[in-house]
Scaffold this active site. Structure first.
Site, PDB file in Angstrom:
ATOM      1  N   SER A 665       0.835  -1.191   0.000  1.00 44.21           N
ATOM      2  CA  SER A 665       0.000   0.000   0.000  1.00 44.21           C
ATOM      3  C   SER A 665       0.879   1.255   0.000  1.00 44.21           C
ATOM      4  O   SER A 665       1.600   1.502  -0.970  1.00 44.21           O
ATOM      5  CB  SER A 665      -0.966  -0.045   1.188  1.00 44.21           C
ATOM      6  OG  SER A 665      -1.993   0.894   1.033  1.00 44.21           O
ATOM      7  N   ASP A 738      -9.047  -4.738  -6.050  1.00 42.87           N
ATOM      8  CA  ASP A 738      -8.644  -3.855  -4.942  1.00 42.87           C
ATOM      9  C   ASP A 738      -9.717  -2.794  -4.727  1.00 42.87           C
ATOM     10  O   ASP A 738     -10.084  -2.067  -5.644  1.00 42.87           O
ATOM     11  CB  ASP A 738      -7.305  -3.189  -5.293  1.00 42.87           C
ATOM     12  CG  ASP A 738      -6.681  -2.453  -4.110  1.00 42.87           C
ATOM     13  OD1 ASP A 738      -7.426  -2.018  -3.204  1.00 42.87           O
ATOM     14  OD2 ASP A 738      -5.454  -2.317  -4.083  1.00 42.87           O
ATOM     15  N   HIS A 772      -7.430  -5.500  -1.658  1.00 35.12           N
ATOM     16  CA  HIS A 772      -6.217  -4.776  -1.260  1.00 35.12           C
ATOM     17  C   HIS A 772      -5.246  -5.691  -0.516  1.00 35.12           C
ATOM     18  O   HIS A 772      -4.038  -5.619  -0.687  1.00 35.12           O
ATOM     19  CB  HIS A 772      -6.611  -3.587  -0.388  1.00 35.12           C
ATOM     20  CG  HIS A 772      -5.491  -2.628  -0.131  1.00 35.12           C
ATOM     21  ND1 HIS A 772      -4.841  -1.970  -1.151  1.00 35.12           N
ATOM     22  CD2 HIS A 772      -4.906  -2.204   1.023  1.00 35.12           C
ATOM     23  CE1 HIS A 772      -3.899  -1.179  -0.638  1.00 35.12           C
ATOM     24  NE2 HIS A 772      -3.919  -1.321   0.663  1.00 35.12           N
TER      25      HIS A 772
END
Length: 801
Positions: A665, A738, A772
């Site tokens: 991330s 995601d 994610h």
């Protein structure tokens, strides 16, 4: 067969094999397949412990269930529930007194979600995921008997179930029998364009995902998110309440006579998720009739950056009153840029809701939440100053117009001086309150210190605010507070682990202040064994050092099993940047090297089994004024990375010619930037990142300026604009589904294309069905395979520079 056809057939076969999911080395696969240590939940009655065994890695086939991405939600249309809910496969109950364990007989192939104790500990309500929907089961904890609530399914899209105050029935969001035939969502032929329009309204439009895109999406959202409120008794009797609606909140009052409801209504938005949609916030009686209207809230499409609505927000019941509502209202227009002596106020009104609303207190900074005590009108509330990054905690008697007393005023990143969180308990009506013993409350916290985290249990006198320590983890283990079992904290449960001991629950005893006690022996309550003894050879230590500008930094050094002192190893720096207002808090240490080493999922710690050293949680603080802190993002980032490598080299562990960097991330964003703006690393791994900040134009992380206010900054920190400078190999991994705000899959796809177009070395792995974070077993195995192959090729076995 012609040679050309044969060649094409072979090529297709090779590509097909290459595209299959791959597995990591056996020693890693063995760790992945080891059983998980059960999760634990202590009964509110403090007489039993629920032991819950999760399914760690569902197969990708489960992820491939139909998924409707609507209004910021992911819905499984087969079950009228959330898509991809984590679940437990086994449940047992252990008596605290004698240690006896009772295995609960669940349905075959049970998938247990949201197990919830009744406040008296007599029952556990739990959902069971099936192909038709989410069943509701009741478990008698004394006998272990289970009962299915027949002919109903729970709608878990926005709701679920909670115990009623009598603890013999539940308020449930049911799949409505009145909703008719579902709209189609496959093989649709459009009959109109999808149109949006704006006319002069301004407001921050964040990069939300899974939004509505068409009139059919609107119909699908309305259909699947609609539920029927009902009270379901433990005997299986069902009483419906009112008409079906899209409830995003439905909370029973402490006396069981009213329901606080929030109903989403049209018009919906294609720019914002469901929680910004218009809604009616009302109090209903138990027949579904309107008792009081709190607010009609319009579409929230004009909120400023880091702002709040001007409508009532944070509404809920006071747990110790029969039926008293409390909520917050903005006094500054909801805009943090507006100057105001007070930014919020807290209001209340009591049943039968015929009187006037009463102001409890005005809040100087932005109100951030509250929790009530079990007596004396105690309310603790929090406010936050975004300019100073400080959070304060106050106590007040909500029953009278009194001055609040401040009990804490700290920078939000000040871990060393954090007083902890109040210990809570369940009242007989099921509501949670701060536990009080006379004028004393109890606080538990991480106990961060320069030597690492040492969790604590403390008590605070609310009159003089004096704090006394009851318990603190010793310096050789990591022990956290779990629950009080005596009102005066002379008995309490902890979870203890160490480098060599897996986490287990213990009963701690303390001598009452008015008694003389002989030595008190703590009692072990669970006996979980080490599922992966092959990891015990891993060594770790906290390492502290300084950045060139004097900011204190740290990392946890992990060394592989059988490491020989003095050997220089291929090394991985794994990190996630954080913003701070000052160097003092930026340099504070968090985490503990005394924790039991467990490795799972797609963790970078698996590299230890392949002979790498890991500088884990390498601090990358970005220090400065909250408004402009990111102006020096790149320099602070590269200086932090250089300091970490230099320290590892100084220790004789790190081979400076074989160092890789990675992150997930915002850590992926960091990785790409370090490869673009430095030559410290041989290669990088960037997972689920965002690399072009012009695609998140209304801010990112704590950045409060928009792209149009700081265009140069947005470009300078975007590695996409420097793709031609990324001259070290980079592996990018991204879930094709995601849904994290800002990290659209296209971020990785476009950076990969930019690197390829500029002649760089990169590999892009897009994981079907993954979000994610990655959940499917095949996906996790493949990610580990890719990561190890990448760093083995470009770091461990890299040719000298």
């Amino acid at each position: 067969m012609k040679k050309t056809s044969l060649f094409v057939a072979i090529l297709l076969l090779v590509n097909s094999v290459f595209a299959q999911y791959q597995k990591p080395p056996k020693e890693i696969e063995d760790i992945l397949n080891a059983p998980a240590i059960p999760a634990t939940s202590v009964s509110p009655a403090k007489d039993k412990i629920a032991l819950l065994e999760p399914l760690r890695y569902p197969p990708v086939s489960e992820l491939s269930q139909p998924m409707l991405r609507l209004a910021g939600l992911r819905i499984n249309p087969n079950t009228s529930g959330q898509h991809r809910q984590p679940y437990f496969v086994k449940l047992s109950l252990k008596n605290i007194a004698d240690g006896n364990v009772m295995t609960i007989q669940l349905p075959n192939d049970a998938k247990i979600v949201s197990p919830t104790w009744s406040a008296d500990g007599k029952y556990i309500a739990a959902g069971n995921l099936t192909s038709q929907g989410t069943e509701l089961w009741i478990i008698e904890t004394a006998t272990g008997k289970t009962k299915l609530m027949k002919k109903i399914f729970v709608n878990t899209v926005l709701g679920g179930f909670e115990w009623m105050p009598d603890q013999k029935s539940l308020l449930v969001n049911l799949v409505s029998e009145k909703r008719g035939t579902a709209p189609q969502y496959q093989n649709l032929t459009p009959n109109s364009p999808n149109i949006q329009e704006t006319a002069g309204k301004s407001g921050a439009v964040q990069t939300f995902q899974d939004l509505l895109k068409s009139p059919n999406d609107e119909n699908l959202f309305e259909y699947y998110a609609t539920s029927q409120l009902a009270v379901v008794s433990v005997e299986g009797k069902v009483k419906t309440i009112g008409e079906p609606a899209i409830f995003d909140q439905n909370d029973i009052s402490p006396d069981g006579k009213y329901i606080l409801t929030s109903r989403i209504k049209r018009p919906f938005s294609y720019l914002f998720p469901y929680f910004r949609f218009p809604k009616e916030v009302e109090v209903w009686d138990m027949d579904g009739k309107l008792a009081y209207k709190i607010a009609s809230i319009p579409l929230q499409d004009n909120l400023p950056v880091q702002g709040v609505t001007v409508a009532p927000r944070g509404y809920g019941w006071i747990p110790t009153e029969s039926a008293t509502l409390v909520w917050a209202e903005a006094l500054d227009g909801g805009n943090p840029k507006n100057k105001a002596d007070f930014r919020d106020k807290l209001m209340k009104i009591s049943a039968p809701f015929t009187g006037s609303q009463i102001e409890i207190v005005k809040v100087p900074n932005r109100y951030q939440g509250r929790v009530f005590g079990e007596k004396d009108g105690l309310m603790m509330f929090y406010d936050y100053n975004r300019d100073t990054q400080r959070r304060r905690i106050f106590t007040i008697d909500y029953r009278s117009k009194s001055e609040p007393k401040m009990i804490s005023d700290l920078n939000v990143n000040d871990r060393y001086n954090d007083i902890g969180q109040p210990v809570t308990r369940r009242l007989p009506n099921g509501f949670t309150v701060v536990q009080q013993n006379g004028n004393t409350i109890f606080l538990s916290g991480n106990g961060s210190s320069p030597q690492g985290d040492r969790p604590f249990l403390r008590k605070m006198n609310l009159n003089d605010l004096k704090i006394e320590e009851i318990f603190r983890s010793d310096a050789n283990s990591y022990e956290t507070f779990v629950a009080l079992t005596a009102d005066d904290a002379t008995q309490f449960i902890t979870r203890r682990e160490s480098v060599s001991e897996p986490p287990n629950l213990y009963m701690q005893y303390r001598c009452p202040p008015d008694k003389v006690c002989t030595a008190l022996a703590n009692k072990q309550l669970t006996d979980f064994k080490d599922p992966t003894p092959q990891l015990r050879g891993i060594k770790k230590q906290l390492v502290k050092y300084k950045r060139a500008d004097g900011v204190d930094l740290s990392f946890t050094l992990y060394l592989p099993p059988n490491y020989v002192e003095g050997t220089k190893l291929p090394t991985i720096v794994w990190a996630y940047p954080l913003e701070f207002t000052d160097a003092a808090t930026a340099g504070q240490v968090s985490g503990s090297t005394n924790r039991f080493t467990q490795i799972g999922g797609y963790s970078h710690l698996f590299f230890l089994l392949q002979g790498y050293a890991i500088l884990d949680d390498t601090t990358m603080p970005i220090v400065g004024d909250p408004l402009t802190v990111n102006d020096t993002f790149i320099k602070q980032l590269t200086d932090s990375a250089k300091a970490a490598i230099d320290k590892g080299v100084e220790m004789g562990v790190v081979d400076p010619n074989r160092v890789g960097v990675g992150g997930h991330s915002y850590g992926a964003f960091m990785t790409a930037n370090l490869l673009a703006h430095s030559d410290l690393f041989r290669a990088g791994i960037a997972r689920s990142g965002a690399y072009n900040r012009t695609l998140t134009p209304f801010g990112f992380q704590s950045e409060r300026r928009t792209f149009w206010e700081a265009k140069e900054l947005y470009q300078n920190v975007s590695p996409f604009f420097y793709a031609d400078k990324i001259n070290e190999p980079i592996l990018m991994i991204h879930g094709e589904a995601d849904n994290n705000q800002g990290t659209f899959p296209i971020q990785s796809e476009r950076l990969f294309a930019a690197i390829q177009g500029n002649g760089g070395t990169a590999r892009l792995v897009m994981l079907p069905l993954e979000s994610h974070g990655y959940a499917g077993k095949e996906s996790i195995e493949h990610v580990l395979y890719e990561q190890i192959n990448w760093f083995d090729k470009y770091v461990k076995n890299a040719k000298p520079k």
